[in-house]
Scaffold this active site. Structure first.
Site, PDB file in Angstrom:
ATOM      1  N   ASN A 168      -3.982   8.407   5.406  1.00  0.00           N
ATOM      2  CA  ASN A 168      -2.872   7.726   6.097  1.00  0.00           C
ATOM      3  C   ASN A 168      -3.367   6.641   7.044  1.00  0.00           C
ATOM      4  O   ASN A 168      -2.574   5.950   7.668  1.00  0.00           O
ATOM      5  CB  ASN A 168      -1.999   8.737   6.853  1.00  0.00           C
ATOM      6  CG  ASN A 168      -2.602   9.161   8.183  1.00  0.00           C
ATOM      7  OD1 ASN A 168      -3.747   8.855   8.497  1.00  0.00           O
ATOM      8  ND2 ASN A 168      -1.818   9.882   8.967  1.00  0.00           N
ATOM      9  N   HIS A 207       0.755   4.220  -2.764  1.00  0.00           N
ATOM     10  CA  HIS A 207       0.511   5.595  -2.312  1.00  0.00           C
ATOM     11  C   HIS A 207       1.654   6.506  -2.779  1.00  0.00           C
ATOM     12  O   HIS A 207       1.427   7.587  -3.323  1.00  0.00           O
ATOM     13  CB  HIS A 207       0.400   5.570  -0.780  1.00  0.00           C
ATOM     14  CG  HIS A 207       0.125   6.889  -0.133  1.00  0.00           C
ATOM     15  ND1 HIS A 207      -0.770   7.047   0.901  1.00  0.00           N
ATOM     16  CD2 HIS A 207       0.633   8.123  -0.340  1.00  0.00           C
ATOM     17  CE1 HIS A 207      -0.804   8.302   1.276  1.00  0.00           C
ATOM     18  NE2 HIS A 207       0.043   8.984   0.557  1.00  0.00           N
ATOM     19  N   ARG A 246       0.843  -1.210   0.000  1.00  0.00           N
ATOM     20  CA  ARG A 246       0.000   0.000   0.000  1.00  0.00           C
ATOM     21  C   ARG A 246       0.882   1.266   0.000  1.00  0.00           C
ATOM     22  O   ARG A 246       0.601   2.241  -0.676  1.00  0.00           O
ATOM     23  CB  ARG A 246      -0.913  -0.035   1.227  1.00  0.00           C
ATOM     24  CG  ARG A 246      -1.568   1.256   1.606  1.00  0.00           C
ATOM     25  CD  ARG A 246      -2.840   1.532   0.839  1.00  0.00           C
ATOM     26  NE  ARG A 246      -3.457   2.779   1.296  1.00  0.00           N
ATOM     27  CZ  ARG A 246      -4.388   3.439   0.620  1.00  0.00           C
ATOM     28  NH1 ARG A 246      -4.816   2.978  -0.517  1.00  0.00           N
ATOM     29  NH2 ARG A 246      -4.889   4.559   1.090  1.00  0.00           N
ATOM     30  N   HIS A 274      -5.537  -5.892  -3.305  1.00  0.00           N
ATOM     31  CA  HIS A 274      -6.460  -6.046  -2.176  1.00  0.00           C
ATOM     32  C   HIS A 274      -6.658  -7.507  -1.785  1.00  0.00           C
ATOM     33  O   HIS A 274      -7.580  -7.840  -1.059  1.00  0.00           O
ATOM     34  CB  HIS A 274      -7.800  -5.360  -2.487  1.00  0.00           C
ATOM     35  CG  HIS A 274      -7.686  -3.866  -2.531  1.00  0.00           C
ATOM     36  ND1 HIS A 274      -8.604  -3.039  -3.112  1.00  0.00           N
ATOM     37  CD2 HIS A 274      -6.717  -3.045  -2.049  1.00  0.00           C
ATOM     38  CE1 HIS A 274      -8.219  -1.780  -2.997  1.00  0.00           C
ATOM     39  NE2 HIS A 274      -7.070  -1.751  -2.363  1.00  0.00           N
TER      40      HIS A 274
HETATM   41  C1  HEM Z   1      -7.883   1.266  -7.476  1.00  0.00           C
HETATM   42  C2  HEM Z   1      -7.882   2.202  -6.577  1.00  0.00           C
HETATM   43  C3  HEM Z   1      -7.645   1.918  -5.119  1.00  0.00           C
HETATM   44  C4  HEM Z   1      -8.415   2.346  -4.097  1.00  0.00           C
HETATM   45  C5  HEM Z   1      -9.660   3.221  -4.198  1.00  0.00           C
HETATM   46  C6  HEM Z   1      -7.850   1.817  -2.882  1.00  0.00           C
HETATM   47  C7  HEM Z   1      -8.340   2.065  -1.614  1.00  0.00           C
HETATM   48  C8  HEM Z   1      -7.875   1.471  -0.466  1.00  0.00           C
HETATM   49  C9  HEM Z   1      -8.396   1.715   0.844  1.00  0.00           C
HETATM   50  C10 HEM Z   1      -9.513   2.703   1.179  1.00  0.00           C
HETATM   51  C11 HEM Z   1      -7.736   0.912   1.702  1.00  0.00           C
HETATM   52  C12 HEM Z   1      -7.986   0.720   3.185  1.00  0.00           C
HETATM   53  C13 HEM Z   1      -7.626   1.864   4.052  1.00  0.00           C
HETATM   54  C14 HEM Z   1      -8.048   1.527   5.450  1.00  0.00           C
HETATM   55  O1  HEM Z   1      -9.252   1.573   5.712  1.00  0.00           O
HETATM   56  O2  HEM Z   1      -7.190   1.217   6.263  1.00  0.00           O
HETATM   57  C15 HEM Z   1      -6.792   0.166   0.947  1.00  0.00           C
HETATM   58  C16 HEM Z   1      -5.954  -0.774   1.462  1.00  0.00           C
HETATM   59  C17 HEM Z   1      -4.985  -1.416   0.741  1.00  0.00           C
HETATM   60  N1  HEM Z   1      -4.683  -1.216  -0.592  1.00  0.00           N
HETATM   61 FE1  HEM Z   1      -5.799  -0.167  -1.917  1.00  0.00          FE
HETATM   62  N2  HEM Z   1      -6.763   1.076  -3.194  1.00  0.00           N
HETATM   63  C18 HEM Z   1      -6.587   1.105  -4.544  1.00  0.00           C
HETATM   64  C19 HEM Z   1      -5.563   0.523  -5.256  1.00  0.00           C
HETATM   65  C20 HEM Z   1      -4.555  -0.196  -4.681  1.00  0.00           C
HETATM   66  C21 HEM Z   1      -3.371  -0.626  -5.373  1.00  0.00           C
HETATM   67  C22 HEM Z   1      -3.026  -0.272  -6.810  1.00  0.00           C
HETATM   68  C23 HEM Z   1      -2.641  -1.355  -4.500  1.00  0.00           C
HETATM   69  C24 HEM Z   1      -1.310  -2.023  -4.711  1.00  0.00           C
HETATM   70  C25 HEM Z   1      -0.996  -2.657  -5.813  1.00  0.00           C
HETATM   71  C26 HEM Z   1      -3.381  -1.393  -3.265  1.00  0.00           C
HETATM   72  C27 HEM Z   1      -3.006  -2.083  -2.144  1.00  0.00           C
HETATM   73  C28 HEM Z   1      -3.643  -2.022  -0.919  1.00  0.00           C
HETATM   74  C29 HEM Z   1      -3.266  -2.818   0.233  1.00  0.00           C
HETATM   75  C30 HEM Z   1      -2.176  -3.885   0.293  1.00  0.00           C
HETATM   76  C31 HEM Z   1      -4.109  -2.424   1.286  1.00  0.00           C
HETATM   77  C32 HEM Z   1      -4.076  -2.955   2.722  1.00  0.00           C
HETATM   78  C33 HEM Z   1      -3.164  -2.094   3.566  1.00  0.00           C
HETATM   79  C34 HEM Z   1      -2.929  -2.644   4.935  1.00  0.00           C
HETATM   80  O3  HEM Z   1      -3.604  -3.571   5.381  1.00  0.00           O
HETATM   81  O4  HEM Z   1      -1.992  -2.142   5.597  1.00  0.00           O
HETATM   82  N3  HEM Z   1      -4.521  -0.665  -3.406  1.00  0.00           N
HETATM   83  N4  HEM Z   1      -6.888   0.521  -0.390  1.00  0.00           N
HETATM   84  C1  LIG Z   2      -2.015  10.252  10.365  1.00  0.00           C
HETATM   85  O1  LIG Z   2      -2.226  11.647  10.506  1.00  0.00           O
HETATM   86  C2  LIG Z   2      -2.540  12.035  11.829  1.00  0.00           C
HETATM   87  C3  LIG Z   2      -2.981  13.493  11.816  1.00  0.00           C
HETATM   88  O2  LIG Z   2      -2.216  14.307  11.004  1.00  0.00           O
HETATM   89  C4  LIG Z   2      -1.326  11.768  12.736  1.00  0.00           C
HETATM   90  O3  LIG Z   2      -1.582  12.162  14.057  1.00  0.00           O
HETATM   91  C5  LIG Z   2      -1.031  10.255  12.693  1.00  0.00           C
HETATM   92  O4  LIG Z   2       0.128   9.963  13.422  1.00  0.00           O
HETATM   93  C6  LIG Z   2      -0.836   9.785  11.245  1.00  0.00           C
HETATM   94  N1  LIG Z   2      -0.717   8.336  11.199  1.00  0.00           N
HETATM   95  C7  LIG Z   2       0.332   7.713  10.646  1.00  0.00           C
HETATM   96  C8  LIG Z   2       0.266   6.233  10.611  1.00  0.00           C
HETATM   97  O5  LIG Z   2       1.310   8.290  10.213  1.00  0.00           O
END
Ligand code: HEM
Ligand SMILES: *[C@@H]1O[C@H](CO)[C@@H](O)[C@H](O)[C@H]1NC(C)=O
Ligand SMILES: *[C@@H]1O[C@H](CO)[C@@H](O)[C@H](O)[C@H]1NC(C)=O
Ligand SMILES: *[C@@H]1O[C@H](CO)[C@@H](O)[C@H](O)[C@H]1NC(C)=O
Length: 314
Positions: free
Chosen positions: A89, A61, A57, A186
């Site tokens: 974040n 990003h 992720r 995902h």
């Molecule tokens: C297509 C558009 C995409 C959207 C709208 C999107 C959105 C998100 C969101 C909202 C989350 C969860 C945030 C949370 O609630 O903690 C997430 C997690 C994640 N995304 Fe995406 N994402 C996209 C594309 C991608 C791409 C291209 C990758 C990598 C190739 C990716 C890899 C991941 C991974 C691995 C997580 C899990 C992170 C974790 O568990 O630490 N995503 N994504």
């Molecule tokens: C995300 O942003 C908040 C507010 O700016 C900060 O306090 C927090 O430490 C950040 N989290 C990470 C994982 O960097």
């Protein structure tokens, strides 16, 4: 005249070669780079199974804002709020893994390897060590000097529809195939309730719950995330094999068991839907496409320098 053309060509050559990536970029200057990064990633995963998802992720990003220039790693300074501290974040963590890898690399080849390259390698390792495919990472990225929380709105949102997703990807030179393949990321990780709240409460004026969600799956999400959810860390795994890199994400998506609206949106256009079906039925097709698209995404460059500490500009 000929001299002017020659000079112009020379300048063109220089400027286009500045960020040209190559597999052997550190062949002479840091031959043990790959294995040094892998060692650091392996060590971190041993203690924390959420590390691979975090690294994948983080790289996504990074690449979507100012190119893969490690801008996601910079810390806020003075009045400048960095990407790290921006709203999306919520899913970012495990920055220490990159810091540890960078320390090990600096000890071996000081001042040579960019943080952006280390992150690209770590993301590759994260996938490979989770049972996914592996690939050679083209290197030679530079680190950027700018990171702004306000720019994180440039990331695609989980509420995006198919045209918004396609636009976000095409602005970065990525196709609909890249969109579908990379959404397969995902297959790893976790989502907080706030990221899929829109689908399970007040979906629209006539439906409380997104009707494209499988009913029992929706009921489960609602039990984890009640309407007035107070548990900040509540959420769900992104697929049923959360720590394993596979095509289960696509199989579940076809059953209405995806977490984000942006996942579901892949079924709303014929071309992207066909790709979802293809990846759901063939692990091989998914793995090959994922590798190609990762190399494309991770080749969006943007930086200028080699940082010594990934958290601060030089
Ligand atoms: C297509 C558009 C995409 C959207 C709208 C999107 C959105 C998100 C969101 C909202 C989350 C969860 C945030 C949370 O609630 O903690 C997430 C997690 C994640 N995304 Fe995406 N994402 C996209 C594309 C991608 C791409 C291209 C990758 C990598 C190739 C990716 C890899 C991941 C991974 C691995 C997580 C899990 C992170 C974790 O568990 O630490 N995503 N994504
Ligand atoms: C995300 O942003 C908040 C507010 O700016 C900060 O306090 C927090 O430490 C950040 N989290 C990470 C994982 O960097
Ligand atoms: C997607 O959302 C945008 C902005 O809300 C809207 O203009 C567009 O028509 C939508 N596209 C589809 C295919 O629903
Ligand atoms: C609510 O969503 C459903 C399913 O997507 C759709 O059929 C319906 O037209 C929507 N209603 C409104 C008022 O937008």
């Amino acid at each position: 005249m000929a001299a002017i053309v020659a000079v112009a060509l020379f300048i063109l050559f220089i400027s286009s070669s500045v960020n040209a990536l190559s597999l052997n970029y550190y062949g002479k200057t840091c031959p043990r780079l790959d294995s040094t990064v892998t060692t650091a990633v392996k060590k971190a995963i041993k203690n924390d199974k959420t590390v691979p998802a975090a690294l994948l992720r983080m790289h996504f990003h990074d690449c979507f804002i100012r190119g893969c220039d490690a801008s996601v790693l910079l810390q806020s300074k003075g009045k400048n709020k960095a990407e790290k501290d921006g709203p999306p974040n919520i899913s970012l963590h495990a920055f220490y893994v990159i810091d540890n890898a960078k320390k090990a690399v600096e000890a071996l080849c000081p001042g040579v390897v960019s943080c952006a390259d280390i992150l690209a390698l770590a993301a590759r390792d994260a996938v490979a060590l989770s049972g996914g495919p592996t690939w050679e990472v083209p290197k030679g990225r530079k680190d950027g000097r700018i990171s702004k929380a306000s720019e994180t709105i440039q990331l695609p949102a989980p509420t995006f529809n198919i045209s918004q997703l396609q636009q976000s990807f095409s602005q970065r030179g990525l196709s609909s195939k890249d969109l579908v393949a990379l959404s397969g990321g995902h297959t790893l990780g976790f989502a907080h309730c706030s990221s899929f709240q829109n689908r399970i409460h007040k979906f629209n004026t006539t439906q409380d719950v997104d009707p494209s969600l499988h009913p029992s799956f929706a009921a489960n999400l609602r039990s984890i995330c009640p309407a007035h959810n107070k548990a900040k860390n509540a959420g769900t795994a992104l697929d049923s094999t959360t720590a394993g890199f596979d095509n289960a994400y696509f199989k579940l998506l076809l059953q209405g068991k995806s977490v984000f609206s942006s996942d579901q949106a892949l079924l709303t256009a014929p071309t992207t839907k066909a790709l979802v079906s293809k990846f759901a039925s063939s692990q091989m097709e998914f793995r090959n496409a994922f590798v190609k698209s990762m190399i494309k995404m991770s080749s969006i460059t943007g930086g200028q320098e080699i940082r010594l500490d990934c958290k601060v500009v030089r």
